[in-house]
Design a protein around this motif. Structure first.
Motif, PDB file in Angstrom:
ATOM      1  N   ALA A   1       0.840  -1.188   0.000  1.00  0.00           N
ATOM      2  CA  ALA A   1       0.000   0.000   0.000  1.00  0.00           C
ATOM      3  C   ALA A   1       0.879   1.242   0.000  1.00  0.00           C
ATOM      4  N   SER A   2       0.508   2.203  -0.792  1.00  0.00           N
ATOM      5  CA  SER A   2       1.268   3.455  -0.841  1.00  0.00           C
ATOM      6  C   SER A   2       0.309   4.625  -0.979  1.00  0.00           C
ATOM      7  N   GLY A   3       0.781   5.765  -0.653  1.00  0.00           N
ATOM      8  CA  GLY A   3      -0.025   6.969  -0.797  1.00  0.00           C
ATOM      9  C   GLY A   3      -0.604   7.452   0.521  1.00  0.00           C
ATOM     10  N   ARG A   4      -0.787   6.538   1.453  1.00  0.00           N
ATOM     11  CA  ARG A   4      -1.243   6.919   2.776  1.00  0.00           C
ATOM     12  C   ARG A   4      -0.951   5.772   3.725  1.00  0.00           C
ATOM     13  N   THR A   5      -1.085   6.013   4.976  1.00  0.00           N
ATOM     14  CA  THR A   5      -0.830   4.963   5.950  1.00  0.00           C
ATOM     15  C   THR A   5      -2.091   4.137   6.165  1.00  0.00           C
ATOM     16  N   PHE A   6      -1.954   2.849   6.006  1.00  0.00           N
ATOM     17  CA  PHE A   6      -3.089   1.958   6.153  1.00  0.00           C
ATOM     18  C   PHE A   6      -3.111   1.258   7.504  1.00  0.00           C
ATOM     19  N   SER A   7      -2.387   1.825   8.443  1.00  0.00           N
ATOM     20  CA  SER A   7      -2.272   1.143   9.725  1.00  0.00           C
ATOM     21  C   SER A   7      -3.602   0.978  10.437  1.00  0.00           C
ATOM     22  N   ARG A   8      -4.575   1.853  10.142  1.00  0.00           N
ATOM     23  CA  ARG A   8      -5.868   1.746  10.802  1.00  0.00           C
ATOM     24  C   ARG A   8      -6.932   1.119   9.904  1.00  0.00           C
ATOM     25  N   TYR A   9      -6.512   0.547   8.795  1.00  0.00           N
ATOM     26  CA  TYR A   9      -7.443  -0.054   7.856  1.00  0.00           C
ATOM     27  C   TYR A   9      -7.372  -1.577   7.948  1.00  0.00           C
ATOM     28  N   ALA A  10      -8.507  -2.195   7.725  1.00  0.00           N
ATOM     29  CA  ALA A  10      -8.503  -3.615   7.461  1.00  0.00           C
ATOM     30  C   ALA A  10      -7.997  -3.821   6.030  1.00  0.00           C
ATOM     31  N   MET A  11      -7.327  -4.939   5.814  1.00  0.00           N
ATOM     32  CA  MET A  11      -6.869  -5.277   4.470  1.00  0.00           C
ATOM     33  C   MET A  11      -7.247  -6.709   4.161  1.00  0.00           C
ATOM     34  N   GLY A  12      -7.388  -6.989   2.901  1.00  0.00           N
ATOM     35  CA  GLY A  12      -7.833  -8.331   2.568  1.00  0.00           C
ATOM     36  C   GLY A  12      -7.658  -8.657   1.106  1.00  0.00           C
ATOM     37  N   TRP A  13      -8.270  -9.783   0.733  1.00  0.00           N
ATOM     38  CA  TRP A  13      -8.175 -10.288  -0.634  1.00  0.00           C
ATOM     39  C   TRP A  13      -9.549 -10.768  -1.104  1.00  0.00           C
TER      40      TRP A  13
ATOM     41  N   ASN B   1      -1.733 -22.416   0.226  1.00  0.00           N
ATOM     42  CA  ASN B   1      -1.199 -23.770   0.155  1.00  0.00           C
ATOM     43  C   ASN B   1      -2.273 -24.735  -0.366  1.00  0.00           C
ATOM     44  N   SER B   2      -1.833 -25.890  -0.780  1.00  0.00           N
ATOM     45  CA  SER B   2      -2.758 -26.935  -1.261  1.00  0.00           C
ATOM     46  C   SER B   2      -3.719 -26.369  -2.291  1.00  0.00           C
ATOM     47  N   LEU B   3      -3.172 -25.659  -3.243  1.00  0.00           N
ATOM     48  CA  LEU B   3      -4.008 -24.997  -4.233  1.00  0.00           C
ATOM     49  C   LEU B   3      -4.754 -25.992  -5.104  1.00  0.00           C
ATOM     50  N   LYS B   4      -5.955 -25.584  -5.499  1.00  0.00           N
ATOM     51  CA  LYS B   4      -6.828 -26.410  -6.321  1.00  0.00           C
ATOM     52  C   LYS B   4      -7.148 -25.659  -7.611  1.00  0.00           C
ATOM     53  N   PRO B   5      -7.517 -26.390  -8.656  1.00  0.00           N
ATOM     54  CA  PRO B   5      -7.890 -25.708  -9.908  1.00  0.00           C
ATOM     55  C   PRO B   5      -8.998 -24.674  -9.699  1.00  0.00           C
ATOM     56  N   GLU B   6      -9.897 -24.930  -8.764  1.00  0.00           N
ATOM     57  CA  GLU B   6     -10.984 -23.972  -8.525  1.00  0.00           C
ATOM     58  C   GLU B   6     -10.516 -22.698  -7.833  1.00  0.00           C
ATOM     59  N   ASP B   7      -9.271 -22.635  -7.430  1.00  0.00           N
ATOM     60  CA  ASP B   7      -8.704 -21.399  -6.894  1.00  0.00           C
ATOM     61  C   ASP B   7      -8.255 -20.457  -8.007  1.00  0.00           C
ATOM     62  N   THR B   8      -8.299 -20.920  -9.235  1.00  0.00           N
ATOM     63  CA  THR B   8      -7.903 -20.093 -10.361  1.00  0.00           C
ATOM     64  C   THR B   8      -8.789 -18.866 -10.465  1.00  0.00           C
ATOM     65  N   ALA B   9      -8.162 -17.694 -10.465  1.00  0.00           N
ATOM     66  CA  ALA B   9      -8.903 -16.437 -10.482  1.00  0.00           C
ATOM     67  C   ALA B   9      -7.916 -15.275 -10.513  1.00  0.00           C
ATOM     68  N   VAL B  10      -8.450 -14.102 -10.717  1.00  0.00           N
ATOM     69  CA  VAL B  10      -7.680 -12.889 -10.486  1.00  0.00           C
ATOM     70  C   VAL B  10      -7.892 -12.508  -9.022  1.00  0.00           C
ATOM     71  N   TYR B  11      -6.817 -12.302  -8.319  1.00  0.00           N
ATOM     72  CA  TYR B  11      -6.876 -11.975  -6.897  1.00  0.00           C
ATOM     73  C   TYR B  11      -6.619 -10.479  -6.706  1.00  0.00           C
ATOM     74  N   TYR B  12      -7.503  -9.858  -5.932  1.00  0.00           N
ATOM     75  CA  TYR B  12      -7.433  -8.424  -5.707  1.00  0.00           C
ATOM     76  C   TYR B  12      -7.143  -8.133  -4.242  1.00  0.00           C
ATOM     77  N   CYS B  13      -6.232  -7.223  -4.036  1.00  0.00           N
ATOM     78  CA  CYS B  13      -5.953  -6.712  -2.706  1.00  0.00           C
ATOM     79  C   CYS B  13      -6.914  -5.560  -2.412  1.00  0.00           C
ATOM     80  N   VAL B  14      -7.416  -5.509  -1.185  1.00  0.00           N
ATOM     81  CA  VAL B  14      -8.368  -4.462  -0.816  1.00  0.00           C
ATOM     82  C   VAL B  14      -8.017  -3.875   0.538  1.00  0.00           C
ATOM     83  N   ALA B  15      -8.491  -2.667   0.767  1.00  0.00           N
ATOM     84  CA  ALA B  15      -8.346  -2.014   2.067  1.00  0.00           C
ATOM     85  C   ALA B  15      -9.638  -1.275   2.388  1.00  0.00           C
ATOM     86  N   GLY B  16     -10.006  -1.297   3.653  1.00  0.00           N
ATOM     87  CA  GLY B  16     -11.237  -0.645   4.059  1.00  0.00           C
ATOM     88  C   GLY B  16     -11.271  -0.404   5.554  1.00  0.00           C
TER      89      GLY B  16
END
Length: 121
Positions: free
Chosen positions: A23-35, A83-98
């Motif tokens: 994360a850049s541009g601001r401090t995300f220390s008080r934000y939740a982050m996820g995928w 770990n233990s990845l499966k074919p159904e895990d195939t996707a575009v993964y997005y990082c989020v903050a909120g």
């Protein structure tokens, strides 16, 4: 404000990948982050999230026991060990903050550009 995701790639079923988000541009220390992730033809799906303190995490049922989310507040980064990845895990993964951990995509304030994860069978 930018979230830069990296670490995606092609892996065989049963393998592992580690995604990172800086994360850049601001401090995300008080934000939740996820995928979130989105497979072709499907809606965006919550994967995992971590509260700003790092003491509370949340996982989708599909990720429990296989994925782990970490954050480094000092470095403004969050990682997703898969770990233990499966074919159904195939996707575009997005990082989020909120402001809090939410299952709905619309509740997250900031989104990264996404990184492709492909799991071959």
């Amino acid at each position: 404000v930018q979230l830069q995701a990296s670490g995606g790639g092609l892996v065989q079923a049963g393998g592992s990948l580690r995604l990172s988000c800086a994360a850049s541009g601001r401090t995300f220390s008080r934000y939740a982050m996820g995928w979130f992730r989105q497979a072709p033809g499907k809606e965006r799906q919550f994967v995992a999230a971590i509260r700003w303190s790092g003491t509370v995490t949340s996982y989708a049922d599909s990720a429990k026991g296989r994925f782990a989310i970490y954050r480094d507040i000092a470095k403004n980064t969050v990682s997703l060990q898969m770990n233990s990845l499966k074919p159904e895990d195939t996707a575009v993964y997005y990082c989020v903050a909120g402001t809090s951990i939410e299952l709905s995509p619309s509740s997250w304030n900031y989104w990264g550009q996404g990184t492709q994860v492909t799991v071959s069978s």
